[in-house]
Design an enzyme around this catalytic site. Structure first.
Site, PDB file in Angstrom:
ATOM      1  CE  LYS A 114      -1.475   2.809   2.883  1.00  0.00           C
ATOM      2  NZ  LYS A 114      -1.386   4.037   2.025  1.00  0.00           N
ATOM      3  CB  CYS A 120      13.075   9.962   7.977  1.00  0.00           C
ATOM      4  SG  CYS A 120      13.892   8.719   6.954  1.00  0.00           S
ATOM      5  CD  GLU A 155      10.546  13.506  10.804  1.00  0.00           C
ATOM      6  OE1 GLU A 155      11.475  12.935  10.218  1.00  0.00           O
ATOM      7  OE2 GLU A 155       9.493  12.923  11.130  1.00  0.00           O
TER       8      GLU A 155
END
Length: 477
Positions: free
Chosen positions: A171, A280, A380
């Site tokens: 997915k 990230c 973040e």
């Protein structure tokens, strides 16, 4: 506009159980470029059933047979490389030069890394006590991938699943699904058996959750936000399936006074802004020794002002837009928080760059005099935003660096090799880059703490998709 509303299930392109259209937007123009369908639990059931059936025979294929399939996939990917570049630029907004040199390249590099690792993998070995250890495919794997480095994460999950003899249901992110659909075409062309690889588009709350909760899924591999990773873990808990996670980061980048400041600070700023800051492991916290703090601020300011924002369809070293209006709003809120909390704005700031009324473009932004209580130091941002923070001693640098819920990557800039190794050994992060040392294909990628668990890439990435069986023979002694 492209019609991409079908799913790939059991070796065929099939219609969704229930039509549920979603437009895929080009983030640079905000105009739709494709139409996909959002899958439901019923679509996930179909895909998992196909993967479960295929596992019975595919799990018994030899390493030689799987290597042949992977080699064909690699050749096809290389032949259709430019299609991947164009697709990622269109749906993610990554500038075409960056897409060609980085975004699409990972599909080659990781696949080759897994091929090399599979050739060296020992699926059977005799332990010193005489028992036999077998490494076997884990089963049906549910794979959920993000939008920021889309084919990177697809390769890091789909390839090891199929390489080890497992089957999978992918997915991808609904923001960047087109590269995944292109990859499905490549897998099909390579001749992988029907049901080995399946793809269902959809969102996390519906298709993603149905996959995580499914009783016939043996393993979930997820990359995305820490919040979503927690949700995947909870959904998977009831069936006690294996869960590997690659989540967020707030990576420290420690600059000592003996570093080559011009070279290392310049590279650090550009690394932070790469992919419009949507990485990230981006080095978003620049920790600078006080004796060279003013000099570093001056270099960072100069470099930051030279970073250009531009049309992703054009060649060049500029950065593109963020992926969506949702991401744009999140980054704007954090830039405004940095200003309101008293950080010193050196470059950029809130709003769009001059000349950009359309598209999710953000000003490359640098803050100085940041401390670890500020939101821009703790959260973040996932945009082109750099926070510069002072430290005095090596001990203080390590303390600040580790004062985070995350632990994905860390960076050290120093002219002292012994200091580099010493500091690296004390940083609570899964990866430490010294003086610009790059991440290489085949090395493990992953982090500590709330940055996830498990490792991706090469031998360690294969091991995550394998079960270990011990065979106790009567003649072991």
């Amino acid at each position: 506009m492209l019609d991409k509303r079908k799913f790939y299930i059991n070796g065929e392109w099939v219609d969704p159980t229930t039509p549920n259209d979603l437009e895929v937007l080009n983030p640079a123009t905000e105009k739709p470029v494709a139409m996909i369908s959002m899958g439901t639990a019923a679509d996930i059931d179909r895909a998992v059933a196909a993967a479960k059936k295929a596992f019975v025979t595919y799990s018994r294929t030899s390493v030689k047979e799987r290597l042949a399939l992977l080699e064909r996939l690699l050749a096809i990917y290389k032949r259709r490389y430019d299609e991947m570049v164009e697709t990622i630029t269109m749906e993610l907004g990554a500038p075409v030069t960056m897409s060609r040199e980085q975004q699409a390249d990972v599909g080659v590099g990781h696949l080759q890394g897994f091929i090399d690792a599979l050739k060296r993998l020992h699926t059977r070995e005799v332990l010193p006590n005489g028992d036999v250890l077998l490494r076997e495919p884990i089963g049906v794997c549910g794979l959920i991938t993000p939008w920021n480095w889309p084919i990177n994460q697809i390769a890091l999950k789909v390839v090891p699943a199929m390489a080890t003899g497992s089957t999978c249901v992918l997915k991808p992110s609904e923001f960047t699904p087109l590269n995944a659909l292109l990859y499905a075409e490549m897998v099909h062309e390579a001749g992988f058996p029907a049901g080995t690889f399946n793809l269902v588009n959809g969102d996390g709350l519906n298709a993603g959750a149905a996959l995580s909760r499914h009783k016939d899924v043996a393993m979930m591999s997820f990359t995305g936000s820490t919040r979503a990773g927690i949700a995947v873990s909870k959904d998977a808990a009831d069936t006690v399936k294996r869960v590997t996670l690659e989540l967020g980061g707030k990576s420290p980048n420690i600059v000592f006074e003996d570093a080559d400041l011009e070279d290392r600070v310049t590279a650090s700023v550009l690394e932070c802004f790469n992919n419009s800051g949507q990485s990230c492991d981006a080095p978003t916290r620049l920790l600078v020794q006080k004796s060279v703090y003013d000099k570093v601020v001056e270099i960072a300011t100069r470099v930051g002002r030279q970073v250009k924002v531009g049309n992703p369809a054009e060649e060049g070293s500029h950065i593109g837009p963020l992926v969506s209006d949702i991401q744009f709003s999140r980054v704007q809120a954090l830039i405004e928080a940095g200003i309101s909390e008293g950080a010193r704005l050196l470059v950029g700031g809130a709003g769009k760059p001059q000349g950009f009324k359309t598209g999710y473009f953000v000003k490359p932004t640098i803050f100085a005099d940041v401390n670890n209580t500020m939101r821009i130091a703790r959260e973040e941002v996932f945009g082109p935003v750099l926070a510069i923070m002072p430290f005095d001693t090596e001990e203080e640098a390590i303390e600040i660096a580790n004062d985070t819920n995350y632990g994905l990557a860390a960076y050290v800039q120093t002219g002292d090799p012994k200091r580099a190794e010493r500091v690296a050994s004390r940083l609570r992060a899964g990866m430490v880059h010294i003086n610009g040392g790059p991440h290489r294909y085949g090395s493990p990628f992953g982090g500590y703490k709330q940055s996830g668990n498990g490792r991706e890439g090469g031998r360690f990435g294969l091991e995550d998709f394998l079960e270990v069986k011990t065979v106790h023979r009567p003649d072991a002694a």
